[in-house]
Design a protein around this motif. Structure first.
Motif, PDB file in Angstrom:
ATOM      1  N   ALA A  13       0.818  -1.214   0.000  1.00  0.00           N
ATOM      2  CA  ALA A  13       0.000   0.000   0.000  1.00  0.00           C
ATOM      3  C   ALA A  13       0.850   1.261   0.000  1.00  0.00           C
ATOM      4  N   ALA A  14       2.085   1.143   0.483  1.00  0.00           N
ATOM      5  CA  ALA A  14       2.952   2.316   0.600  1.00  0.00           C
ATOM      6  C   ALA A  14       3.762   2.593  -0.659  1.00  0.00           C
ATOM      7  N   ILE A  15       3.729   1.699  -1.640  1.00  0.00           N
ATOM      8  CA  ILE A  15       4.510   1.885  -2.863  1.00  0.00           C
ATOM      9  C   ILE A  15       3.926   3.041  -3.673  1.00  0.00           C
ATOM     10  N   PHE A  75      10.615  -3.602  -4.281  1.00  0.00           N
ATOM     11  CA  PHE A  75       9.913  -4.511  -3.375  1.00  0.00           C
ATOM     12  C   PHE A  75       9.786  -5.902  -3.976  1.00  0.00           C
ATOM     13  N   PHE A  76       9.266  -6.005  -5.196  1.00  0.00           N
ATOM     14  CA  PHE A  76       9.048  -7.321  -5.793  1.00  0.00           C
ATOM     15  C   PHE A  76      10.357  -8.013  -6.153  1.00  0.00           C
ATOM     16  N   SER A  77      11.414  -7.231  -6.325  1.00  0.00           N
ATOM     17  CA  SER A  77      12.720  -7.843  -6.543  1.00  0.00           C
ATOM     18  C   SER A  77      13.179  -8.620  -5.319  1.00  0.00           C
ATOM     19  N   LEU A  99       1.980  -2.742 -11.985  1.00  0.00           N
ATOM     20  CA  LEU A  99       0.563  -2.986 -11.718  1.00  0.00           C
ATOM     21  C   LEU A  99       0.127  -2.469 -10.356  1.00  0.00           C
ATOM     22  N   VAL A 100       1.036  -2.527  -9.379  1.00  0.00           N
ATOM     23  CA  VAL A 100       0.660  -2.140  -8.023  1.00  0.00           C
ATOM     24  C   VAL A 100       0.354  -0.649  -7.921  1.00  0.00           C
ATOM     25  N   LEU A 101       0.761   0.123  -8.918  1.00  0.00           N
ATOM     26  CA  LEU A 101       0.508   1.560  -8.905  1.00  0.00           C
ATOM     27  C   LEU A 101      -0.847   1.922  -9.506  1.00  0.00           C
ATOM     28  N   ALA A 146      -4.911   2.206 -10.301  1.00  0.00           N
ATOM     29  CA  ALA A 146      -6.047   2.534  -9.440  1.00  0.00           C
ATOM     30  C   ALA A 146      -6.787   1.273  -8.997  1.00  0.00           C
ATOM     31  N   PHE A 147      -6.941   0.297  -9.901  1.00  0.00           N
ATOM     32  CA  PHE A 147      -7.649  -0.930  -9.551  1.00  0.00           C
ATOM     33  C   PHE A 147      -6.955  -1.630  -8.393  1.00  0.00           C
ATOM     34  N   THR A 148      -5.641  -1.757  -8.513  1.00  0.00           N
ATOM     35  CA  THR A 148      -4.878  -2.461  -7.481  1.00  0.00           C
ATOM     36  C   THR A 148      -4.861  -1.682  -6.177  1.00  0.00           C
ATOM     37  N   ARG A 149      -4.727  -0.361  -6.258  1.00  0.00           N
ATOM     38  CA  ARG A 149      -4.711   0.453  -5.029  1.00  0.00           C
ATOM     39  C   ARG A 149      -6.014   0.256  -4.247  1.00  0.00           C
ATOM     40  N   ASN A 150      -7.133   0.287  -4.965  1.00  0.00           N
ATOM     41  CA  ASN A 150      -8.425   0.104  -4.306  1.00  0.00           C
ATOM     42  C   ASN A 150      -8.564  -1.304  -3.735  1.00  0.00           C
TER      43      ASN A 150
END
Length: 255
Positions: free
Chosen positions: A72-74, A83-85, A237-239, A241-245
């Motif tokens: 959530a903090a990314i 992070f994913f690395s 992808l983590v950035l 809007a769909f993923t953030r929500n």
């Protein structure tokens, strides 16, 4: 303890036990991922280490995967890639370790936890060690751990896990598909089997085991690049809007 830990202990037989812990169901924030990768790498370079046992603390959960607080903090692509690395570094450290790695799977595996179980050379589990690849449910996908899981259980079974991201598969399913090498009715039976196998391997020919490991991991030589490419996909992808929500809704459920 409140921030989690990674420890390493080697016994007189050369069995190096690496344990990780995090109070949030053994989820893995970036700091612990890097510590875990470095610890595995260090054990691999230790001449006294004959075999590695990878385990987590606690009873009900082996590993809950990525830390949702950190997800959530990314805020940037670089932060997402970094992070994913962390998962990429852990899997590659396991792959490159010249010693066999036995994973002790005492409880549930989610997301990255399934990837760690898959990257072990031999996973020994207890009943209740159910699995789920939950990434799509929060708007991303199991891109980084995908090669490890697919290598172990095949593309079809991996696809089933990845697509139905909210469904748990029980430990018997994981054993049948090849993720778990052994499945035991109790934790005591699991630990007895781990002790037996680790002792046998610690007294086996290290050069023979090294050549076997090379043979078993043939075809993964490109993972240094591949897993980082996959980390970049997840980091992007983590950035969205769909993923953030989706992440915020998940965090609200768990409060």
């Amino acid at each position: 303890m409140s921030l989690g830990y990674v420890t390493s202990h080697i016994d007189h037989n050369g069995v190096n036990t690496i344990e990780f812990f995090h109070p949030q169901s053994n989820s893995l924030p970036g700091r612990l991922l890097e510590e875990l990768a470095q610890t595995i790498h260090g054990a691999g370079n230790d001449d006294d280490t004959k075999v590695i046992v990878l385990r987590s603390a606690g009873e009900k959960t082996f590993c809950a995967g990525a830390s949702f607080d950190e997800l959530a903090a990314i805020k940037t692509h670089d932060e997402g890639l970094q992070f994913f690395s962390g998962f990429a570094h852990v899997l590659n450290a396991m792959r490159k370790s010249p010693q066999f790695i036995i994973a002790r799977i005492q409880g549930k595996c989610v997301g990255g936890g399934v990837g760690i179980a898959a990257a072990a050379d031999y996973a020994i589990a207890a009943e209740g060690a159910d699995i789920k690849l939950s990434e799509l449910a929060v708007g991303i996908g199991p891109f980084v751990v995908g090669p490890a899981v697919e290598r172990k259980i095949g593309l079809a079974a991996f696809g089933n896990l990845a697509i139905d991201a909210t469904m748990w598969r029980n430990a018997e399913w994981a054993k049948r598909k090849g993720l778990y090498s052994e499945l035991h009715a109790s934790v005591d039976d699991m630990d007895e089997s781990i002790q037996r196998l680790s002792y046998e391997l610690a007294h086996s020919n290290p050069l023979a085991m090294l050549e076997m490991k090379k043979m078993l991991w043939k075809g993964t030589e490109n993972w240094d690049q591949l897993l980082l490419q996959r980390a970049a996909i997840s980091g992007s992808l983590v950035l969205g809007a769909f993923t953030r929500n989706a992440i915020e809704k998940f965090k609200a459920k768990t409060k």
